[in-house]
Motif scaffolding. Structure first.
Motif, PDB file in Angstrom:
ATOM      1  N   GLU A  52       0.824  -1.209   0.000  1.00  0.00           N
ATOM      2  CA  GLU A  52       0.000   0.000   0.000  1.00  0.00           C
ATOM      3  C   GLU A  52       0.857   1.257   0.000  1.00  0.00           C
ATOM      4  O   GLU A  52       0.483   2.280  -0.577  1.00  0.00           O
ATOM      5  CB  GLU A  52      -0.942   0.005   1.202  1.00  0.00           C
ATOM      6  N   SER A 100       1.452   2.143  -3.426  1.00  0.00           N
ATOM      7  CA  SER A 100       0.247   2.191  -4.250  1.00  0.00           C
ATOM      8  C   SER A 100      -0.021   3.587  -4.786  1.00  0.00           C
ATOM      9  O   SER A 100       0.540   4.581  -4.316  1.00  0.00           O
ATOM     10  CB  SER A 100      -0.960   1.716  -3.442  1.00  0.00           C
ATOM     11  N   THR A 135      -4.177   1.878  -8.261  1.00  0.00           N
ATOM     12  CA  THR A 135      -3.836   0.497  -7.930  1.00  0.00           C
ATOM     13  C   THR A 135      -4.187   0.099  -6.501  1.00  0.00           C
ATOM     14  O   THR A 135      -4.194  -1.103  -6.190  1.00  0.00           O
ATOM     15  CB  THR A 135      -2.332   0.243  -8.120  1.00  0.00           C
ATOM     16  N   ALA A 136      -4.441   1.053  -5.608  1.00  0.00           N
ATOM     17  CA  ALA A 136      -4.666   0.750  -4.184  1.00  0.00           C
ATOM     18  C   ALA A 136      -5.784  -0.280  -4.019  1.00  0.00           C
ATOM     19  O   ALA A 136      -6.763  -0.279  -4.762  1.00  0.00           O
ATOM     20  CB  ALA A 136      -5.009   2.039  -3.434  1.00  0.00           C
ATOM     21  N   PHE A 180       1.014  -6.538  -6.152  1.00  0.00           N
ATOM     22  CA  PHE A 180       1.397  -5.387  -6.969  1.00  0.00           C
ATOM     23  C   PHE A 180       0.745  -5.488  -8.340  1.00  0.00           C
ATOM     24  O   PHE A 180       0.500  -6.590  -8.843  1.00  0.00           O
ATOM     25  CB  PHE A 180       2.922  -5.318  -7.140  1.00  0.00           C
ATOM     26  N   LYS A 237      -3.287  -2.426  -3.846  1.00  0.00           N
ATOM     27  CA  LYS A 237      -2.087  -3.042  -4.411  1.00  0.00           C
ATOM     28  C   LYS A 237      -1.020  -1.978  -4.670  1.00  0.00           C
ATOM     29  O   LYS A 237      -1.323  -0.817  -4.950  1.00  0.00           O
ATOM     30  CB  LYS A 237      -2.404  -3.759  -5.722  1.00  0.00           C
ATOM     31  N   GLY A 238       0.224  -2.407  -4.578  1.00  0.00           N
ATOM     32  CA  GLY A 238       1.305  -1.519  -4.939  1.00  0.00           C
ATOM     33  C   GLY A 238       1.395  -1.357  -6.443  1.00  0.00           C
ATOM     34  O   GLY A 238       0.813  -2.125  -7.215  1.00  0.00           O
ATOM     35  N   ARG A 239       2.116  -0.371  -6.856  1.00  0.00           N
ATOM     36  CA  ARG A 239       2.314  -0.107  -8.289  1.00  0.00           C
ATOM     37  C   ARG A 239       3.779  -0.303  -8.628  1.00  0.00           C
ATOM     38  O   ARG A 239       4.660   0.288  -7.992  1.00  0.00           O
ATOM     39  CB  ARG A 239       1.899   1.318  -8.623  1.00  0.00           C
TER      40      ARG A 239
END
Length: 324
Positions: free
Chosen positions: A149, A152, A156-157, A184, A159-161
């Motif tokens: 996070e 993120s 994408t939150a 991610f 999830k990470g980017r």
């Protein structure tokens, strides 16, 4: 690739993107050699444009006809196998080994040897992100939902980017995320320039970013940060799903590190033996390349200006490549 030049893999230069033929008269190619143009491929990162321009300049000095052709990094092997393309000056061990091995196995493509540069391409983060994901650089830290996070974005939150290179670079990042069960989302930058523009913007704002960085390149020197430590690459990781952490999927490891190779059509040695010898003799190191990429990407010089300077400063060196 990788990748991405010090992999910038940017086309900030004014190299031709359509095929151009240039004859030089400083020296004469031996009479028995073909005057057909030697077709050198151009890709989408600055370092490769530089190595290709230097090689083209050297061949022109020896009297060869040179043509620059824009080509896809991995798809170019189809043209190299048929002889529609002749030479690719950078094939990175980190991203191109499988494609290169498949092409050379046909007998129609030859590995012309190392360029002298050593490649590294991997996930990279600025040092300021370590406070928000303290387990780094160990890749397992990325599995923590709080760490994901922290990387993120609104899109994408939670999830990470992860910002990957252009899709044409390969690299198996999407597969790596799935195999290692990382929370991610992989977003691919459209161009090399966009990749590093986003890094610059995030770094200035101390904003979260996790992205593909490659060396030789100026970015690892300009920005303070670290590469993620993934499980060490082995060929089995890519080819045998039962190998490694995930018994059901391949690519559950990091990217390979190693040489940056020169490759080309296997017919070059017979059609242009002198050029073949010069291409095999070509060598340049990471420090030299890093300085030239910096001059293009950060100092605003053109590829032609930078390579002209290199040619003037290294005449004794490249003259030996052409047997002078």
């Amino acid at each position: 690739m990788k990748a991405i030049g010090f992999k910038t893999r940017t086309v900030a230069a004014s190299l031709a993107v359509s095929a151009i033929a240039i004859m030089a008269s400083s020296f004469s190619a031996t009479a028995q050699e073909s005057q057909d143009p030697i077709k050198l491929t151009l890709h989408d990162w600055t370092g490769q444009l530089i190595t290709t321009q230097i090689m083209g300049d050297v061949l022109q000095k020896a009297g060869y006809n040179v043509e620059y052709v824009q080509a896809d990094y991995l798809a170019q092997f189809a043209g190299l196998e048929t002889g529609d393309l002749d030479v690719a000056m950078e094939m990175w061990e980190t991203t191109g080994r499988e494609a290169m091995d498949a092409a050379t196995a046909t007998g129609k493509v030859e590995n012309f040897g190392p360029t002298g540069m050593k490649a590294k391409e991997e996930w990279w983060y600025p040092s300021y992100m370590k406070e928000k994901c303290p387990g780094l650089p160990n890749w397992e830290a990325l599995k923590d939902p709080a760490c994901a996070e922290a990387f993120s974005t609104a899109e994408t939150a939670p999830k990470g980017r992860y910002l990957g290179g252009p899709v044409t670079w390969g690299g198996f990042d999407d597969e790596r995320v799935e195999a290692l069960d990382l929370p991610f989302e992989v977003i691919h930058a459209g161009t090399d320039a966009a990749l590093f523009a986003e890094l610059e913007s995030a770094y200035q704002r101390k904003a979260p970013i996790l992205l593909w960085i490659y060396a030789p390149h100026w970015a690892p020197a300009k920005y303070e940060g670290e590469w993620v430590d993934f499980p060490e690459y082995t060929p089995e990781c890519y080819n045998d799903p039962s190998w490694g952490i995930n018994p059901d999927m391949a690519y559950d490891c990091g990217k390979p590190h190693g040489e940056i190779w020169k490759v080309g059509w296997a017919g070059v040695k017979d059609k242009w033996p002198g050029a073949y010898a010069a291409i095999k003799a070509f060598t340049i190191n990471n420090d030299e390349m890093g300085k030239m990429i910096t001059d293009v990407d950060l100092n605003g010089k053109t590829v032609e200006a930078v390579t002209d300077d290199w040619m003037a400063a290294n005449e004794d060196r490249w003259m030996t490549w052409i047997g002078k």
